[in-house]
Design a protein around this motif. Structure first.
Motif, short mmCIF file in Angstrom:
data_model
loop_
_atom_site.label_atom_id
_atom_site.label_comp_id
_atom_site.label_asym_id
_atom_site.label_seq_id
_atom_site.Cartn_x
_atom_site.Cartn_y
_atom_site.Cartn_z
N SER A 1 -7.64 15.10 -2.78
CA SER A 1 -7.48 14.48 -4.09
C SER A 1 -7.42 12.95 -3.96
O SER A 1 -7.94 12.23 -4.82
CB SER A 1 -6.19 14.99 -4.75
OG SER A 1 -5.07 14.67 -3.96
N GLN A 2 -6.79 12.46 -2.85
CA GLN A 2 -6.76 11.01 -2.64
C GLN A 2 -8.16 10.46 -2.44
O GLN A 2 -8.49 9.38 -2.96
CB GLN A 2 -5.90 10.70 -1.40
CG GLN A 2 -5.77 9.21 -1.13
CD GLN A 2 -4.98 8.94 0.14
OE1 GLN A 2 -4.55 9.86 0.82
NE2 GLN A 2 -4.80 7.67 0.46
N GLY B 1 -12.84 3.14 -6.57
CA GLY B 1 -13.96 2.28 -6.18
C GLY B 1 -14.93 2.07 -7.32
O GLY B 1 -15.40 0.94 -7.55
N ARG B 2 -15.21 3.15 -8.04
CA ARG B 2 -16.12 3.00 -9.19
C ARG B 2 -15.50 2.12 -10.26
O ARG B 2 -16.19 1.28 -10.86
CB ARG B 2 -16.46 4.39 -9.75
CG ARG B 2 -17.35 5.21 -8.84
CD ARG B 2 -17.93 6.41 -9.59
NE ARG B 2 -16.89 7.35 -9.99
CZ ARG B 2 -16.49 8.39 -9.26
NH1 ARG B 2 -17.06 8.60 -8.05
NH2 ARG B 2 -15.55 9.20 -9.69
N MET B 3 -14.19 2.32 -10.49
CA MET B 3 -13.52 1.48 -11.48
C MET B 3 -13.50 0.02 -11.05
O MET B 3 -13.68 -0.90 -11.87
CB MET B 3 -12.09 1.97 -11.71
CG MET B 3 -11.99 3.35 -12.36
SD MET B 3 -12.68 3.37 -14.03
CE MET B 3 -11.50 2.32 -14.87
N THR B 4 -13.27 -0.20 -9.75
CA THR B 4 -13.26 -1.58 -9.24
C THR B 4 -14.63 -2.22 -9.42
O THR B 4 -14.74 -3.40 -9.82
CB THR B 4 -12.87 -1.58 -7.75
OG1 THR B 4 -11.58 -0.96 -7.61
CG2 THR B 4 -12.80 -2.99 -7.21
N ASP B 5 -15.66 -1.43 -9.13
CA ASP B 5 -17.02 -1.97 -9.32
C ASP B 5 -17.29 -2.29 -10.79
O ASP B 5 -17.91 -3.33 -11.11
CB ASP B 5 -18.05 -0.96 -8.81
CG ASP B 5 -17.97 -0.79 -7.30
OD1 ASP B 5 -17.46 -1.71 -6.62
OD2 ASP B 5 -18.42 0.27 -6.78
N LYS B 6 -16.80 -1.41 -11.65
CA LYS B 6 -16.99 -1.67 -13.08
C LYS B 6 -16.23 -2.92 -13.52
O LYS B 6 -16.76 -3.75 -14.27
CB LYS B 6 -16.52 -0.46 -13.89
CG LYS B 6 -17.44 0.74 -13.80
CD LYS B 6 -16.92 1.88 -14.66
CE LYS B 6 -17.85 3.09 -14.57
NZ LYS B 6 -17.35 4.21 -15.40
N CYS B 7 -14.97 -3.04 -13.05
CA CYS B 7 -14.18 -4.23 -13.41
C CYS B 7 -14.85 -5.49 -12.88
O CYS B 7 -14.90 -6.53 -13.57
CB CYS B 7 -12.77 -4.10 -12.84
SG CYS B 7 -11.76 -2.84 -13.63
#
Length: 354
Positions: free
Chosen positions: A164-165, A173-179
């Protein structure tokens, strides 16, 4: 005197009797020879004379032998007495040793008894003292079995948590890329200006007007660029003199691209005696990626016929002999730049030879 000495005394007398018999026989032989010599004449007389001499020599030899035998017998008797004394001493030592061994055997038996009794006592004490410990060990075994079961459950839970981690890290990572993408998109409207002397713009409220005049004067614009906000970033530490950067936010991207197109590489930008540098406003993460391409940029700086540039979000493009290549890994870009330098240096050497 011992029995051995008594048995040897008759032997000495026997030898003396035998020697006397030998002497009597020689005397008898001598008398017989004298009677026979009376009947002989001439040469027989001479032979008898020689025989007398030989007999005398034999007698003397026998006497010497008898004396030697007597001396030898005396030495043997002294040796026998010495041996008897040594044997008596040795026998006494053996008796003493045997008595000591018997005493040691008695002591060993007593020691064995005491040792056995002590071992039995220690064993009894051990059983009494460690009976409770054995019971505790039995309980510990049960506890260990329970703990093993719990550990297995925990391990399975950890595996599921790791999975799960991993999933959450991928999401993060995807959220960081989006941000990062959103931040970069908002920064597309910005430009950074370096080199303007601190305080030249006056009050903060006058920064937009100052930057508008600066851009219009430096790039010789006929119209004023449309700017929303302009301000310096960071703070000035006491005792240090340096100019902070100015971030300018434009109303539209077309104004940003228009200004960037006006910048000619290699041409110095000056305003009121200040040397200026103008570049895009990237996020710190993107700037860090771009800095990794610095060795490749330095390698290609003075190479003729090569064009290169670093682009968002951290890529380097190199154009050589009409072929353009893009690199996302700084090491590969550096290797390609070194290959280009080798080729151009080889071509230069060939031209010099021609």
């Amino acid at each position: 005197m011992s029995r051995d000495n008594r048995s040897r005394a008759p032997k000495k007398n026997t030898i003396s009797l035998q020697l006397e018999k030998v002497l009597d026989t020689l005397q008898t032989t001598e008398e017989g020879s004298e009677e026979e010599d009376s009947y002989r004449q001439g040469s027989l007389f001479e032979m008898a004379t020689k025989g007398d001499k030989e007999e005398k020599e034999v007698k003397q030899l026998l006497l010497d032998m008898n004396a030697t035998i007597n001396i030898t017998l005396e030495k043997m008797q002294s040796m026998e007495s010495h041996m008897e004394t040594s044997m008596e001493k040795l026998s006494q030592k053996i008796d003493n040793t045997c008595s000591e061994l018997k005493e040691l055997k008695k002591q060993n038996k007593e020691f064995d008894k005491r040792l056995k009794s002590e071992c039995v006592r220690i064993e009894n004490d051990y059983n009494k003292k460690f009976k409770g410990v054995k019971d505790d060990f039995g309980k510990l075994d049960e506890i260990m079995e329970e703990m093993e079961k719990e550990i297995k459950e925990i391990v399975s839970e950890i595996k599921s948590l790791k999975q799960s981690q991993k999933t959450e890290e991928e999401k993060l990572g995807r959220m960081t890329d989006k941000c990062l993408d959103l931040e970069s998109r908002t920064r597309r409207y910005n430009l950074r200006i370096l080199g303007v002397k601190e305080g030249r713009e006056g009050h903060e409220s006058q920064a937009c007007t100052f930057v508008t005049d600066l851009l219009k004067d430096v790039f010789e614009l006929s119209e004023e660029p449309r700017i929303d906000v302009a301000n310096r970033v960071g703070y000035v530490a006491q005792g240090k003199k340096y100019s902070r950067q100015i971030i300018v936010k434009f109303r539209d991207i077309s104004s940003v691209e228009f200004i960037l197109k006006k910048i000619i590489h290699g041409k110095k930008l000056t305003y009121r005696g200040d040397n200026l540098r103008i570049f895009r406003d990237y996020s710190p993460e993107v700037v860090q990626k771009m800095r990794l391409f610095t060795p490749a940029r330095h390698t290609l700086r003075d190479v003729p016929g090569v064009r290169y540039g670093i682009y968002f979000p951290g890529k380097m493009k190199i154009s050589y002999n009409g072929v353009e290549r893009s690199f996302a890994v700084p090491g590969k870009a550096l290797n390609y730049a070194e290959d280009i330098v080798k080729k151009t240096s080889g071509q230069a050497a060939d031209k010099e030879e021609d």
